[in-house]
Design a protein around this motif. Structure first.
Motif, PDB file in Angstrom:
ATOM      1  N   LEU A 221      -1.154  -9.030  16.247  1.00 35.57           N
ATOM      2  CA  LEU A 221       0.433  -9.807  16.353  1.00 35.57           C
ATOM      3  C   LEU A 221       0.170 -10.779  15.178  1.00 35.57           C
ATOM      4  O   LEU A 221       0.789 -10.991  14.490  1.00 35.57           O
ATOM      5  N   ALA A 222      -0.498 -11.406  15.008  1.00 35.73           N
ATOM      6  CA  ALA A 222      -1.055 -12.076  13.890  1.00 35.73           C
ATOM      7  C   ALA A 222      -1.130 -11.419  12.177  1.00 35.73           C
ATOM      8  O   ALA A 222      -0.202 -12.255  12.134  1.00 35.73           O
ATOM      9  N   ASP A 223      -1.264 -10.348  12.939  1.00 36.55           N
ATOM     10  CA  ASP A 223      -0.772  -9.712  11.201  1.00 36.55           C
ATOM     11  C   ASP A 223       0.291  -9.555  10.942  1.00 36.55           C
ATOM     12  O   ASP A 223       1.245  -9.454   9.454  1.00 36.55           O
ATOM     13  N   LEU A 224       0.932  -8.824  11.820  1.00 38.61           N
ATOM     14  CA  LEU A 224       2.405  -8.706  11.777  1.00 38.61           C
ATOM     15  C   LEU A 224       3.034  -9.530  11.515  1.00 38.61           C
ATOM     16  O   LEU A 224       3.846 -10.052  10.552  1.00 38.61           O
ATOM     17  N   ILE A 225       2.901 -10.992  11.352  1.00 37.90           N
ATOM     18  CA  ILE A 225       3.980 -12.296  11.360  1.00 37.90           C
ATOM     19  C   ILE A 225       3.199 -12.381  10.111  1.00 37.90           C
ATOM     20  O   ILE A 225       4.037 -13.241   9.664  1.00 37.90           O
ATOM     21  N   ALA A 226       2.542 -12.010   9.101  1.00 41.63           N
ATOM     22  CA  ALA A 226       1.691 -12.890   7.937  1.00 41.63           C
ATOM     23  C   ALA A 226       2.073 -11.549   6.991  1.00 41.63           C
ATOM     24  O   ALA A 226       1.844 -12.140   5.856  1.00 41.63           O
ATOM     25  N   ALA A 227       2.339 -10.011   7.799  1.00 40.75           N
ATOM     26  CA  ALA A 227       2.951  -8.992   6.507  1.00 40.75           C
ATOM     27  C   ALA A 227       3.314  -9.781   5.983  1.00 40.75           C
ATOM     28  O   ALA A 227       4.691  -9.784   6.240  1.00 40.75           O
ATOM     29  N   GLU A 228       3.803  -9.247   4.404  1.00 42.71           N
ATOM     30  CA  GLU A 228       4.085  -8.948   3.343  1.00 42.71           C
ATOM     31  C   GLU A 228       4.596  -8.052   2.767  1.00 42.71           C
ATOM     32  O   GLU A 228       5.260  -7.920   1.594  1.00 42.71           O
ATOM     33  N   THR A 229       3.135  -7.502   3.149  1.00 42.27           N
ATOM     34  CA  THR A 229       3.506  -5.575   2.666  1.00 42.27           C
ATOM     35  C   THR A 229       4.185  -4.797   3.621  1.00 42.27           C
ATOM     36  O   THR A 229       3.835  -4.588   5.027  1.00 42.27           O
ATOM     37  N   GLU A 230       4.383  -3.251   3.499  1.00 43.13           N
ATOM     38  CA  GLU A 230       5.057  -2.058   4.454  1.00 43.13           C
ATOM     39  C   GLU A 230       3.835  -1.884   5.272  1.00 43.13           C
ATOM     40  O   GLU A 230       3.818  -1.611   6.141  1.00 43.13           O
ATOM     41  N   MET A 231       2.730  -1.985   3.967  1.00 43.71           N
ATOM     42  CA  MET A 231       1.569  -0.812   4.642  1.00 43.71           C
ATOM     43  C   MET A 231       1.495  -2.041   5.498  1.00 43.71           C
ATOM     44  O   MET A 231       0.391  -2.124   6.767  1.00 43.71           O
TER      45      MET A 231
END
Ligand SMILES: Nc1nc2c(ncn2[C@@H]2O[C@H](COP(=O)(O)OP(=O)(O)OP(=O)(O)O)[C@@H](O)[C@H]2O)c(=O)[nH]1
Ligand SMILES: [K+]
Ligand SMILES: [Mg+2]
Length: 437
Positions: free
Chosen positions: A130-140
């Motif tokens: 969830l933390a990564d999803l909020i921080a995600a900037e690229t599609e992968m």
């Protein structure tokens, strides 16, 4: 339910001003607070339009309210969401009103997620996802994070945990009834066969770690070469903006410069470095030391050389892409290059981009996105693997010792998802969240 008896609230949407602001409240007091703000407790999980008022009856705003009774909410507690107009003063007025309630206080960073974990709503892998999803900037990054936050990775670990628990139970039975004729030896054989196949599965899973780390943290590409080769010019061309200073003075770049690029849905971290040469100049020497450090950490080095000058015998790092640049100028170098480019004429840049993506994909070709991606995963999974291997190492060792190895493996695996005590890790994990999450 958690033992938290304080009710918390926070602005969970982005910075104001914005079209909407979503304020989330979680804890026991939620029904009382909601009744006071809007006059009633609206039906569960249905958007209701209400005027939101202070206790003196003054309207703060009109908006939607959603009530999620425990345990069917994100945190597992009573939760309400207030969808207000996203103005600074609107949010401030609600904040002023909320702090008046007893047992109600602003949430700390990550506190909603922490309560979700403590109430068994999400495990640690899902929380990290969830933390990564909020921080995600690229599609992968998004795909990796979705797999983790929605339980895809956890289900692999839970499956392994269950198998280990079963193996341990069977071994315990054999230890408790060593003389029983009817506990056939083949039971134990089956257990060790399954442990062996767990070892293989874990091993190939861990081999995916590098791919996970590259997707999550980025593929590090370092531009290196002699002074004035044109490194900073290449960096600016790939970044499509003036990140680095370019001059015709050799030794212009000193610090390591860096830009994030998205290539084919992947995060690529591109670094420009000081030109490599022998020098007594103190600042330049420090720049070269930094360059050598980042070159050593690179996933890919692009070593560039000015083809308009005679090349000296240079050490090009193994695996580096050797690029000849300034191909618009008369050629002096006899070296063979992987690629020729010219920044001033815009030649070869697309080919270089494809080459970077090809090298990236040679390292990252996950069959599934249920792969580990953090140092924490690596650490605990490596401990699990080591203990499983220890249990198989010598079949003539005492069964009690081998059972102890399985217990160690079980504990290590349990720490990945947080099934086993991880209290000391929690502050680190939840600290990376923003307030309101
Ligand atoms: N003709 C030509 N000149 C180029 C090209 N690329 C860069 N230059 C020139 O080469 C000189 C050095 O370029 P930089 O990008 O500063 O080189 P660098 O490798 O970063 O240099 P340092 O930071 O000093 O190590 C500048 O004058 C650029 O304009 C090219 O493709 N063709
Ligand atoms: K230069
Ligand atoms: Mg430079």
């Amino acid at each position: 339910m958690s033992s938290n008896n304080e009710t918390i609230f926070a602005l969970s949407s982005g910075p104001v001003p914005a079209g909407l602001a979503v304020v989330r409240i979680s804890g026991e007091e939620v029904p009382a607070v909601v009744a006071s703000l809007v006059g009633d407790v609206p039906p569960a999980r249905q958007a209701a339009l209400r005027s939101i008022r202070t206790r003196n009856g003054l309207v703060i705003d009109t908006g939607l309210i959603l009530f999620f009774p425990a345990p069917h909410s994100f945190t597992g507690e009573n939760v309400a969401e207030l969808h207000l107009h996203g103005g600074r003063a609107v949010v401030d007025a609600l904040h002023r009103e909320l702090v008046q309630f007893r047992n109600l206080r602003p949430a700390a960073p990550g506190e909603f997620s922490r309560r979700a974990f403590e109430n068994g709503k999400l495990d640690l892998i899902e929380i990290e996802g969830l933390a990564d999803l909020i921080a995600a900037e690229t599609e992968m990054q998004r795909r990796l994070a979705v797999e983790q936050s929605s339980g895809g990775l956890s289900s692999i670990y839970n499956g392994w945990s269950d198998r280990l628990t079963r193996a341990r139970a069977l071994i315990e039975a054999e230890l408790d009834f060593p003389d029983e004729e009817d506990v056939p030896g083949s039971v134990s054989d089956q257990v060790w066969a399954d442990v062996a196949s767990l070892v293989n599965e874990l091993k190939s899973h861990l081999e995916q770690l590098e791919a996970g780390e590259i997707i999550r943290d980025g593929f590090k590409v370092v531009i290196a070469g002699r002074p004035n080769a044109g490194k900073s010019s290449l960096m600016n061309a790939l970044a499509k903006r003036d990140v680095a200073i370019v001059t015709d003075i050799a030794g212009t770049t000193r610090d390591v410069l860096h830009v994030d690029l998205s290539m084919d849905g992947y995060l690529v971290k591109l670094y420009d470095t000081a030109g490599l040469r022998e020098t007594d100049e103190i600042v330049e020497r420090e720049g070269i030391r930094r360059a050598e450090k980042i070159i050593a950490e690179a996933d890919l080095v692009i070593f560039i050389e000015d083809v308009s000058i005679k090349s000296e015998a240079e050490e090009v790092p193994d695996d580096a892409v050797l690029v000849g640049t300034k191909s618009d100028l008369p050629r002096q170098s006899a070296r063979e290059y992987d690629l020729l480019i010219s920044i001033t004429h815009g030649i070869g840049l697309d080919a270089l981009r494809s080459l970077i993506v090809d090298r990236l994909k040679a390292k990252v070709h996950p069959q599934s996105m249920a792969i580990p991606s953090r140092a924490r995963h690596k650490e605990t999974l490596t401990q699990t693997l080591a203990a499983l291997r220890a249990s198989l190492h010598d079949p003539h060792r005492g069964l009690d010792l081998r059972a102890e190895d399985l217990r160690v493996a079980s504990d290590a695996l349990g720490r990945v998802t947080g099934r086993v005590d991880v209290e000391n890790l929690l502050d680190v994990i939840f600290g990376e969240f923003c307030i309101g999450k």
